[in-house]
Write an enzyme that holds these catalytic residues in place. Sequence first.
Site, PDB file in Angstrom:
ATOM      1  N   CYS A  87       0.836  -1.205   0.000  1.00 16.76           N
ATOM      2  CA  CYS A  87       0.000   0.000   0.000  1.00 16.76           C
ATOM      3  C   CYS A  87       0.869   1.254   0.000  1.00 16.76           C
ATOM      4  CB  CYS A  87      -0.963  -0.064   1.181  1.00 16.76           C
ATOM      5  SG  CYS A  87      -2.376   1.046   1.035  1.00 16.76           S
ATOM      6  N   HIS A 223      -3.442  -5.551   1.284  1.00 15.57           N
ATOM      7  CA  HIS A 223      -2.748  -5.795   2.546  1.00 15.57           C
ATOM      8  C   HIS A 223      -2.743  -7.267   2.942  1.00 15.57           C
ATOM      9  CE1 HIS A 223      -2.387  -1.613   4.247  1.00 15.57           C
ATOM     10  NE2 HIS A 223      -3.304  -1.378   3.336  1.00 15.57           N
ATOM     11  N   GLU A 225      -1.085  -8.801   5.209  1.00 11.50           N
ATOM     12  CA  GLU A 225      -0.992  -9.040   6.651  1.00 11.50           C
ATOM     13  C   GLU A 225      -2.379  -9.028   7.302  1.00 11.50           C
ATOM     14  OE1 GLU A 225      -0.460  -6.290   5.163  1.00 11.50           O
ATOM     15  OE2 GLU A 225      -1.063  -4.563   6.371  1.00 11.50           O
TER      16      GLU A 225
END
Lengths: 264, 655, 160
Positions: A87, A223, A225
């Site tokens: 990002c 993202h 994660e």
Amino acid sequence: MKIAVMQFPGTNCEHETLVAVKAVGMDGEIFRWNRSEGELSGFDGFFIPGGFSYQDRIRAGVIASKEPVMQALLEEAAKGKPIVGICNGFQILVESGLLPGTGKIDMALAQNVMVSKGKIVRRGYYCDWVNLRHDAPSKRCSGSFIMEQGSLLKIPIAHGEGNLVTTTPKLIERLNEQEQVVFRYCDRNGRVINEFPVNVNGSTQSIAAICNPEGNVLGMMPHPERSFFAWQLPSFDPRKQRPDAAGPGRRIFESVKRYIEVSA
Amino acid sequence: MNCMGATVVATADPLRFGDPFGPKANKVRWVAEGVVDGIWQYGNALGVPNMAGDIVFNESFDDNCLVNVVSLGIVRRDQIIRSRAPPAAGEGGYDVILIGKPTDSSGLGGVTFASEALREEDEETNRGAVQIPDPFLKNVLFKANDDLFRLVREEGIEIGFKDLGGGGFTCATSEMGAAGGFGMEINLDDLHKADDFPPEVLSIAETQERFLIVSPPELRERILKIYNEHWDLPNVYEGARASVVGKINTGDRFTVSHKGEIVCDVPIQHLTGGIRYQREEKARVIELTEPDIPEPADYNQVLLKILKSPNIASREHVYRYYDTEVMGNTVIRPGEADAGLIAPVRGENFGVALAVDSNPFYGRISPYWGGATAVAEAMRNVAAIGAVPSTVTDCLNYGNPEKPEAFWEFREGVKGLSQACKDLWLKGHMGQAVPIVSGNVSFYNESPQGSVDPSPVIACVGIIKDIGKAITQELKAAGDKLFLIGPRFDELGGSEYYKTIFNVTGANVPIVRFDLERNMIYAVIDAIDEGLLAAAHDISNGGLAATVSEMALTRPAKLGFEIDLEKALGIGASASMRTDKILFSESSGFVLEAKPGKEERLLEILRGYCLDPMEIGIVTKKRRIVMKRASETVADIDLDEARAAWTSGLAEAMR
Amino acid sequence: MSQKINLRVWLKIPDAEAATVKNTLARRFGYADILNDVKKERLFSIEVDCGDVEELARSFAKELVNENKESCKILIDELNFEEGYVPVKVSLKIEDGEAISTRERLRSRLGFTNVVDVKKATIWKLYLGGMDPELRAKKIAEELLINPHKDTFEITSRMG
């Protein structure tokens, strides 16, 4: 094997990124941007996490890209070490010239624009879960090393400037030819439909992630994660019913680990 | 909250705007857009996920929108940092260190600004009264603060830590000193400031993003280093830094010097003792009647209109601007269920739920029931995902307390919500009220046009021991049976149906039947814990019709349903209850989707809690919303048509 | 007869973004000695096809300027800047979604149907000393203020 998770003023996602790094068995620490640049050479790989570094002043990622630590990261990249920008991290890599890796600033991640049936239906910041298709072959790039070409990932996005644009003639063609387009936004069957809601931000050719020609530097808007554990998935995903299972985003981190292992 | 040493893990935003289709539509929409922009720009930059919220449009907010924000933090009990100057501060001559933004004149009188009834002619004088927050600087400061807390934990030293809020520097410093029983001396020349302001400006300006530390001199160098070097405040934000501005002493006075002169010298207790007001209250005479309305001819149209109405429509248009996933803790996000759920501690299986509620239309009819129903609804929302309501916080928004009727509304609201917390006691702890651990009061929400409808906004926090057991509201499998608990009473006062279709308020406001409410909440929690439910959704505005419809309309919207309203008349109900009242009464309740094979056990649990479960229908593969009464079809709508109405309603109201 | 209303808007409160630009140029690009200050303005250029421009300008200012933290200056059909700095006007070369939003808001929500177009830009005011400040400003624009793949800039010539 030690990973540095970079942290600039305004970075937001460093902690959960570090959790993911450690959960696949890599050692890691959060590396504050103003630590001595020389320390970077002691790491085997790098993540630049998401957030609003320097509050996106002037434009997202540019102020961070001028920090001395980015010059040091450039040198680490030249050594072939893996760098994954997520990002805001992707935006920083683009503004540093590390991506697409032509040696200069060759593209921009501009404001989102959501076009459907020829009309602009929405603009600006957008947070939702998307489907990604892996459009590069396996082993092409550090962050998707263990993934098969064509495999699908469900990962969330949350950004206002993810619309990949370039004025460099034939750049997109080159990226396609050299298999540097790593992920595209697609529907849940893997079909790329170049309009909203499948192309969630208007990005050229639905591009969600690219790598440099060498394949060690990956930039992605979604993202991973946040999709690391199955319990993080949205409610309608059947995998969520097995909360202890791995989530789709885990494959990015496992890929980096494998990449480092085989490069050693 | 960061000052307590806690990590902020979630926010929720209950918002109240005026009527987007009324006489002030343009202003209302301009305000709404600006507020949403402000919230996402702030929250997303801060890096805290939004996990709940609501938006209510109501004409009493035409001139006074309400923007409340709830934030949730987590801290280990043994790591809580206190705000008072610690016991050793006096003898030790502890430093008073100010960190953050350079003090300027912004926000001067901000807290008192809210008290002026806004008149257009006064706009000139209103200028400069608004505080300017900065989420970026706050984000950096939070991280620097974390380094500070880690330092003092490792050293085993107690410090005082506080953020600067209303009343600025003077309030914070005197509060910290007085709370510790000490005196304090401050030198304004050492304050980092944006300009050479007069001492009174420096003392009370409400410049945001500033914190105060009371710490031993031995730690001074290391503390200053954290902020000024490690986190490079001066380069990150012009003029920001950490500065030692004063000292704690064993006296009892608060002294401030500036340019070599003492500009303030008072007993410290003077500044912190509040003034007790004796307010008059007078019951507002509320003359409302139940309307005499004909039954609708076309329920399809009525239902579509309700699904599209700004207060019922999907909130997706707004929450897509909010980062709901940052921090990687989100289990259930806005849009999926009645409450949000996060798993804030890695390696632990528990989840924390959050929901916010308050219905101003009910408050208009009865401030007492407005308060009680807000608590009940927030708790139902938490229970609907399987979490146990554990604590409540509030923001009480009312008019001018100097006016006796407004003050009465406030007192009635507080009575209502405290009664609800007592009677809907902590599960497993009979008679132990659910604690209200914090809160906020916002008065003077009035304009020459009138006061806002009583709005006690309630946030309920719940705990679930195992996030794997939490459920969401969308229909899960064709063939599953749908059950209703919570009888339909003739309670359409303040309802969406009366407002949207007939533009009346009515009088029969939904009340809280405390035993019934408590039993329903506990029963749903137990049923989810035993894995008996595939989905659950509580009944609130829009009534039974909206609740079941929403379960079908929530993503992925793959299934329909068919219900028989005759079955929604339980034990003791009148067989002649009108169809529209069954559909749209906002009496409390839940709609439950039972997992196949679990219906018997579910009924056992519900009856065990003295509930009267009504099997109202079934989930269907056919993607239609079908409502019958005995053999007559009442409504039969294509799901995609309903979805188009439901998903566009809010965007249209805010365009 | 089309006319253009220019609204120059700047912050009355400290401008953190301008301060960062100055700081970055000084510390990272070596301009500390010749760069005295950096200020920033937002520019709205609103084209209207009829109506009392002065009155329209005031209405637009009321809508678009946040009086709590911003001041503005209205210019009709011309755009000029003061002495002492080089104004660098940066705008999007790709479609400007925010400008389109503003146009729609003025036209549909607020009823200003005479609004033909709205353009937005950022004006960086570079207070440069030494020789040839305009050349330096151009370099600064290319090195920092724009990404040429989405932005364009012009050194707005000074009049006045």
